[in-house]
Motif scaffolding. Structure first.
Motif, mmCIF file in Angstrom:
data_model
loop_
_atom_site.group_PDB
_atom_site.id
_atom_site.type_symbol
_atom_site.label_atom_id
_atom_site.label_comp_id
_atom_site.label_asym_id
_atom_site.label_seq_id
_atom_site.Cartn_x
_atom_site.Cartn_y
_atom_site.Cartn_z
ATOM 1 N N TRP A 20 0.849 -1.209 0.000
ATOM 2 C CA TRP A 20 0.000 0.000 0.000
ATOM 3 C C TRP A 20 0.877 1.250 0.000
ATOM 4 C CZ3 TRP A 20 -4.287 1.722 -1.595
ATOM 5 C CH2 TRP A 20 -4.892 2.875 -1.055
ATOM 6 N N PHE A 30 2.319 1.698 -3.368
ATOM 7 C CA PHE A 30 1.272 2.168 -4.290
ATOM 8 C C PHE A 30 1.079 3.676 -4.120
ATOM 9 C CE2 PHE A 30 -3.359 2.905 -5.052
ATOM 10 C CZ PHE A 30 -3.394 2.631 -6.412
ATOM 11 N N LEU A 52 -4.627 6.337 -13.762
ATOM 12 C CA LEU A 52 -4.466 5.526 -12.539
ATOM 13 C C LEU A 52 -4.950 4.106 -12.709
ATOM 14 C CD1 LEU A 52 -5.803 6.980 -9.182
ATOM 15 C CD2 LEU A 52 -3.729 5.701 -9.640
ATOM 16 N N LEU A 63 -15.525 -0.739 -14.535
ATOM 17 C CA LEU A 63 -16.054 0.631 -14.732
ATOM 18 C C LEU A 63 -17.205 0.680 -15.736
ATOM 19 C CD1 LEU A 63 -13.230 3.333 -15.011
ATOM 20 C CD2 LEU A 63 -15.082 3.210 -13.359
ATOM 21 N N PHE A 122 -20.555 1.274 -14.117
ATOM 22 C CA PHE A 122 -20.852 2.509 -13.394
ATOM 23 C C PHE A 122 -21.976 3.366 -14.005
ATOM 24 C CE2 PHE A 122 -17.258 3.361 -10.193
ATOM 25 C CZ PHE A 122 -16.978 2.006 -10.044
ATOM 26 N N GLN A 147 -23.202 7.157 -7.412
ATOM 27 C CA GLN A 147 -21.961 7.323 -8.183
ATOM 28 C C GLN A 147 -20.748 7.421 -7.259
ATOM 29 O OE1 GLN A 147 -22.003 7.765 -11.679
ATOM 30 N NE2 GLN A 147 -23.652 9.134 -12.230
ATOM 31 N N TYR A 148 -20.898 8.146 -6.134
ATOM 32 C CA TYR A 148 -19.698 8.501 -5.379
ATOM 33 C C TYR A 148 -19.606 7.944 -3.965
ATOM 34 C CZ TYR A 148 -19.464 11.475 -9.439
ATOM 35 O OH TYR A 148 -19.428 11.904 -10.741
ATOM 36 N N LYS A 199 -10.685 0.178 -6.167
ATOM 37 C CA LYS A 199 -10.199 0.371 -7.534
ATOM 38 C C LYS A 199 -10.982 -0.566 -8.455
ATOM 39 C CE LYS A 199 -5.923 0.556 -10.152
ATOM 40 N NZ LYS A 199 -6.259 -0.402 -11.216
ATOM 41 N N GLN A 207 -11.136 9.951 -17.158
ATOM 42 C CA GLN A 207 -10.635 10.661 -15.980
ATOM 43 C C GLN A 207 -9.175 11.034 -16.173
ATOM 44 O OE1 GLN A 207 -11.773 7.154 -15.326
ATOM 45 N NE2 GLN A 207 -13.817 8.027 -15.496
ATOM 46 N N VAL A 234 -9.322 13.883 -9.238
ATOM 47 C CA VAL A 234 -9.784 13.283 -10.494
ATOM 48 C C VAL A 234 -10.599 14.320 -11.262
ATOM 49 C CG1 VAL A 234 -11.097 11.403 -11.561
ATOM 50 C CG2 VAL A 234 -9.946 11.025 -9.362
ATOM 51 N N GLN A 244 -12.929 14.874 -14.244
ATOM 52 C CA GLN A 244 -13.733 14.048 -15.130
ATOM 53 C C GLN A 244 -13.786 14.701 -16.507
ATOM 54 O OE1 GLN A 244 -16.868 11.545 -13.752
ATOM 55 N NE2 GLN A 244 -17.272 12.941 -12.070
ATOM 56 N N LEU A 251 -13.440 15.207 -8.528
ATOM 57 C CA LEU A 251 -13.440 14.365 -7.322
ATOM 58 C C LEU A 251 -12.130 14.538 -6.580
ATOM 59 C CD1 LEU A 251 -14.281 10.834 -8.822
ATOM 60 C CD2 LEU A 251 -15.803 12.761 -8.558
ATOM 61 N N ILE A 281 -10.087 12.209 -3.816
ATOM 62 C CA ILE A 281 -10.116 10.960 -3.059
ATOM 63 C C ILE A 281 -9.239 11.149 -1.827
ATOM 64 C CG2 ILE A 281 -9.806 8.452 -3.151
ATOM 65 C CD1 ILE A 281 -10.086 8.576 -6.164
ATOM 66 N N PRO A 320 -9.959 4.921 1.428
ATOM 67 C CA PRO A 320 -10.297 6.053 0.567
ATOM 68 C C PRO A 320 -11.800 6.328 0.468
ATOM 69 C CG PRO A 320 -9.164 4.303 -0.687
ATOM 70 C CD PRO A 320 -9.282 3.835 0.709
HETATM 71 C C1 HCR Z 1 -11.630 7.602 -10.025
HETATM 72 C C2 HCR Z 1 -12.207 6.188 -10.006
HETATM 73 C C3 HCR Z 1 -12.521 5.744 -11.438
HETATM 74 C C4 HCR Z 1 -13.625 6.595 -12.055
HETATM 75 C C5 HCR Z 1 -14.918 6.587 -11.221
HETATM 76 C C6 HCR Z 1 -16.020 7.499 -11.840
HETATM 77 C C7 HCR Z 1 -15.494 8.913 -12.067
HETATM 78 C C8 HCR Z 1 -16.468 6.889 -13.192
HETATM 79 C C9 HCR Z 1 -17.702 7.529 -13.763
HETATM 80 C C10 HCR Z 1 -18.858 7.436 -12.795
HETATM 81 O O1 HCR Z 1 -20.002 8.020 -13.345
HETATM 82 C C11 HCR Z 1 -18.486 8.097 -11.480
HETATM 83 C C12 HCR Z 1 -17.196 7.572 -10.946
HETATM 84 C C13 HCR Z 1 -17.152 7.231 -9.662
HETATM 85 C C14 HCR Z 1 -15.945 6.713 -8.982
HETATM 86 O O2 HCR Z 1 -15.962 7.222 -7.750
HETATM 87 C C15 HCR Z 1 -14.641 6.977 -9.756
HETATM 88 C C16 HCR Z 1 -13.525 6.082 -9.232
HETATM 89 C C17 HCR Z 1 -13.077 6.235 -7.796
HETATM 90 C C18 HCR Z 1 -11.734 5.524 -7.740
HETATM 91 C C19 HCR Z 1 -11.317 5.223 -9.194
HETATM 92 C C20 HCR Z 1 -9.796 5.261 -9.381
HETATM 93 C C21 HCR Z 1 -9.343 4.899 -10.809
HETATM 94 C C22 HCR Z 1 -9.138 4.225 -8.474
HETATM 95 C C23 HCR Z 1 -8.296 4.872 -7.430
HETATM 96 C C24 HCR Z 1 -7.689 3.890 -6.526
HETATM 97 C C25 HCR Z 1 -7.883 4.335 -5.096
HETATM 98 C C26 HCR Z 1 -9.215 3.921 -4.536
HETATM 99 C C27 HCR Z 1 -6.742 3.945 -4.291
#
Ligand code: HCR
Length: 384
Positions: free
Chosen positions: A14, A17, A28, A43, A46, A84-85, A97, A153, A164, A166, A191, A193, A201
């Motif tokens: 961790w 990372f 990412l 994803l 989502f 979503q969040y 992730k 993103q 992040v 968008q 966003l 995080i 997170p």
């Molecule tokens: C940023 C995120 C990937 C993208 C995700 C998105 C932005 C995708 C579109 C959706 O409509 C809304 C959405 C919600 C998510 O919260 C968001 C993700 C949160 C984490 C992820 C990263 C690529 C991973 C990061 C790793 C962290 C948790 C250590």
């Protein structure tokens, strides 16, 4: 304590990372993360968050004037934010992730017709792998409402948080009682995080997003603790008639993951939205004839990886993930050798979206142009 939510055996991975994300900006999703932070969901699933309250989506089609429609669009939009969040925190204990979709990955689903709200169909296609871009179309035909959009993103690291940005936008099309199609451009919030240091997170929304039609412009500002209300997940939305349109301003304030109220305008003091009640998961469908899932449909493609993650069998998860990735690399090599490229199934890329170009100047969005993936209208099959 640093990493207190991280299993002891994964603390050092961790920390590495976190170090690598601190010195990195870009995509990412392709970085290898320790097992405890992996989600078994891709994803491509989502976009279903846009319609966890299908009756609110359907209600947009029941409004009789631009002002009520703009308010109903805003209410539906705010009600999607909780899913979503915050939903991974609720279901898995922290943000995770997600699985990084492959090019051409698909997800089909529906929310059935209940209480006269009409059926809503969902279609998602991964239209790019590097960078990851997901396109989607959500349609309630009987109410004359369709949402088409894509998202990508850009990530960076600042003050211990991942930021992040968008990329992409959605266009909502609504058939009005006069038979006209009213269009809304929807942009997406930034966003942050937080909670990375502790290994748990979570997301806070920041800055501003817009919902713009030719009649109303809605500016939504997002703040965390210590702002408007002093609480996490706060927002303030101001809905204003577009230049030359007569109508009243509305101001709404509250918490996007629970409730909000009108704090200005003709409905001052009245409740606006409430997402504390029940949500409705999408029913996943197979896109092949007979309702079977094809090899590129997300739940089939990732089934062994997802099972490995859910069962805590990370060796299997990682072996199965490598198989998928190697197969993808081979495909790209074969295409390069044959001089061909992957053909998208449901979307077509355009360099500039005319709807965004027409409406974004009303909110002074810079630059006033963005690319788009138009939906080819070949879904759902008429028999559904
Ligand atoms: C940023 C995120 C990937 C993208 C995700 C998105 C932005 C995708 C579109 C959706 O409509 C809304 C959405 C919600 C998510 O919260 C968001 C993700 C949160 C984490 C992820 C990263 C690529 C991973 C990061 C790793 C962290 C948790 C250590």
């Amino acid at each position: 304590q640093a990493g207190e939510a991280v299993p002891a055996a994964q603390r050092s991975s961790w920390t590495s990372f976190l170090k690598s994300i601190a010195s990195f900006s870009g995509d990412l999703s392709s970085m290898t993360a320790p097992p405890f932070i992996l989600s078994p969901v891709s994803l491509t699933e989502f976009p279903a968050y846009w319609c966890e309250r299908p009756e609110l989506f359907a209600a947009i089609g029941d409004q009789h004037n631009p002002e009520d429609r703009a308010l109903t669009v805003l209410k539906w939009f705010i009600s999607t934010l909780k899913g979503q969040y915050t939903s991974r925190n609720e279901s898995m204990g922290s943000e995770k992730k997600p699985l990084n979709p492959v090019l051409g990955e698909l997800f089909y689903g529906k929310w059935p017709d209940l209480n006269g709200r009409g059926q809503t169909d969902l279609l998602v296609e991964q239209v790019s792998h590097h960078p990851p871009i997901t396109a989607y179309a959500i349609e309630n035909k009987s109410k004359g409402i369709k949402l088409v959009g894509h998202n990508a993103q850009k990530t960076s690291f600042s003050g211990g948080s991942i930021i992040v940005k968008q990329i992409g936008h959605a266009v909502l099309m609504v058939k009005t009682p006069s038979g006209e199609t009213e269009e809304y451009v929807i942009t997406l919030p930034r966003l942050r995080i937080d909670g990375l240091w502790y290994g748990s997170p979570y997301i806070e929304l920041a800055e501003t997003s817009y919902i713009i039609s030719k009649s109303y412009v809605c500016t939504i500002e997002y703040k965390g603790k210590g702002y408007f209300s002093g609480k996490s997940h706060s927002f303030k939305a101001v809905l204003t008639p577009a230049p030359g349109v007569s109508g009243k301003d509305h101001v709404i304030e509250g918490l996007w993951h629970t409730t909000s109220k009108f704090i200005g305008g003709p409905r001052n003091g009245k409740d606006f939205h409430d997402v504390t009640g029940k949500k409705e998961e999408v029913t996943a469908l197979g896109g092949e004839s007979g309702g079977e899932m094809g090899e590129f449909e997300t739940r089939k493609l990732w089934s062994l990886v997802a099972k490995g993650i859910r069962d805590g069998d990370f060796e299997t998860a990682s072996r199965e993930k490598s198989k998928i990735e190697n197969e993808q690399r081979q495909r790209r090599r074969d295409e390069a050798a044959a001089g061909t490229t992957w053909q998208l199934k449901h979307f077509t890329h355009i360099n500039s979206d005319p709807v965004f170009e027409r409406l974004s100047p009303l909110a002074k969005i810079v630059p006033p142009t963005e690319d788009f993936y138009t939906f080819n209208e070949n879904w759902p099959p008429t028999s559904r």
